[in-house]
Design a protein around this motif. Structure first.
Motif, mmCIF file in Angstrom:
data_model
loop_
_atom_site.group_PDB
_atom_site.id
_atom_site.type_symbol
_atom_site.label_atom_id
_atom_site.label_comp_id
_atom_site.label_asym_id
_atom_site.label_seq_id
_atom_site.Cartn_x
_atom_site.Cartn_y
_atom_site.Cartn_z
ATOM 1 N N VAL A 1 1.416 -7.477 5.282
ATOM 2 C CA VAL A 1 1.909 -6.226 5.860
ATOM 3 C C VAL A 1 2.402 -6.441 7.287
ATOM 4 N N VAL A 2 3.534 -5.789 7.622
ATOM 5 C CA VAL A 2 4.111 -5.886 8.962
ATOM 6 C C VAL A 2 4.050 -4.553 9.699
ATOM 7 N N GLY A 3 4.489 -3.462 9.059
ATOM 8 C CA GLY A 3 4.506 -2.180 9.752
ATOM 9 C C GLY A 3 5.257 -1.127 8.976
ATOM 10 N N ARG A 4 5.846 -0.166 9.697
ATOM 11 C CA ARG A 4 6.517 0.973 9.066
ATOM 12 C C ARG A 4 7.757 1.342 9.869
ATOM 13 N N VAL A 5 8.843 1.654 9.175
ATOM 14 C CA VAL A 5 10.104 2.010 9.829
ATOM 15 C C VAL A 5 9.932 3.279 10.649
ATOM 16 N N LYS A 6 10.408 3.240 11.900
ATOM 17 C CA LYS A 6 10.268 4.389 12.789
ATOM 18 C C LYS A 6 11.587 5.143 12.943
ATOM 19 N N THR A 7 12.631 4.475 13.436
ATOM 20 C CA THR A 7 13.931 5.115 13.603
ATOM 21 C C THR A 7 15.005 4.233 12.964
ATOM 22 N N VAL A 8 16.108 4.869 12.570
ATOM 23 C CA VAL A 8 17.151 4.148 11.851
ATOM 24 C C VAL A 8 18.526 4.571 12.358
ATOM 25 N N SER A 9 19.410 3.589 12.551
ATOM 26 C CA SER A 9 20.828 3.856 12.782
ATOM 27 C C SER A 9 21.600 3.328 11.581
ATOM 28 N N GLU A 10 22.908 3.261 11.690
ATOM 29 C CA GLU A 10 23.696 2.864 10.526
ATOM 30 C C GLU A 10 23.400 1.430 10.085
ATOM 31 N N HIS A 11 23.213 0.534 11.069
ATOM 32 C CA HIS A 11 23.049 -0.878 10.723
ATOM 33 C C HIS A 11 21.745 -1.494 11.236
ATOM 34 N N TYR A 12 20.934 -0.714 11.926
ATOM 35 C CA TYR A 12 19.698 -1.258 12.484
ATOM 36 C C TYR A 12 18.554 -0.267 12.302
#
Length: 288
Positions: free
Chosen positions: A153-164
């Protein structure tokens, strides 16, 4: 053009000498077997070295594409492996009561998909650490998705843009992960207290359980973020404090966060359905 003719005229004797030398070498190599074989062997060796050097440079600049391809292939293989594990869990449940699931029940299809991504930024020495990955909404990544590495396990996605996308690392003071001891299924919570990025704490393991050093800790599957059975680490220490009703358990994390290069974003195709159901029922999970 005048300067060229002037240059040739000025060095005419030296150029004629070079021409005659080249003619002599050609005649020697052409009409003498031993000298010809030696020349072509030497030429082949040097040409091979030049071509090998050129190939090495070309391969070096292609490493990013090669690594991305391998990571995508690994994601597909890992997803298939996780599907087999899920099928094994369903089969073991079915042996308890065959009326629950049929072996061909499509409702039990594996809901998780993996998307390989390269890590382009990372921190491990702060109290609240984050990663940045080169995948975004264009690749199907959404906030709240889990992130794992080949080792755990590494973590959890917090914020997202189109490519990052930015990822809340497991090495974050507010990151809680529902986990369990693999051998007996006792579940608790993994949290990082700061300091050493290689160790965390497994909380809420009651005293009647007998955890031991070396026991494997995996995700519990009690949420929509991580599939069941993803490795978190191994128990490195077990302490029983007199004023507490739970053990203080240290966990050696399986992921080396200082050397992360590629990770997998976990997409749960049924997350929205389950989250909506639990929220409507007033069940608000306080950990993932």
């Amino acid at each position: 053009m005048r300067n060229l003719f002037a240059f040739i005229y000025r060095f005419r004797a030296f150029l004629v000498f070079l021409l005659l030398e080249a003619l002599c070498v050609f005649l020697i190599v052409r009409y003498n077997t031993y000298q010809g074989a030696a020349f072509f062997n030497s030429a082949s060796r040097y040409v091979g070295q030049v071509l090998e050097f050129q190939s090495g440079i070309t391969d070096y600049f292609r490493l990013t594409d090669v690594n991305q391809t391998l990571a995508s292939e690994n994601a597909a293989l890992r997803q298939e492996l996780m599907q087999y594990r899920q099928a094994a869990l369903i089969d073991s449940t079915a042996t308890l009561d065959t009326t629950y699931f049929a072996t061909t029940d499509t409702s039990q299809a594996y809901p998780y998909m993996l998307h390989a991504s390269r890590v382009i930024n990372n921190s491990v020495r702060r109290m609240n650490n984050y990663l940045t990955i080169a995948k975004g909404t264009a690749d199907g990544v959404k906030p709240g998705m889990g992130v794992v590495a080949p080792n755990g396990v590494v973590g959890r996605v917090k914020t997202v843009s189109e490519h990052y996308a930015t990822v809340t690392s497991l090495l974050h003071s507010q990151m809680l992960i529902s986990a369990k001891i693999k051998k007996d299924g006792t579940f608790g919570t993994i949290k990082w207290l700061g300091g050493d990025y290689r160790t965390a704490l497994l909380d809420y393991i009651p005293l009647h359980v007998k955890p031991e050093e070396g026991d494997t800790v995996v995700t519990s599957g009690f949420n929509t973020v991580f599939p069941e059975g993803i490795t978190v680490g191994t128990i490195s220490s077990v302490e029983q404090e007199p004023d507490k009703s739970f053990y203080t358990i240290g966990v050696q994390l399986s992921v080396d966060f200082a050397q992360l290069s590629y990770v997998y974003v976990v997409e749960n195709t049924r997350k929205e359905e389950r989250d909506t159901l639990e929220q409507n029922a007033g069940i608000l999970p306080d950990e993932q």
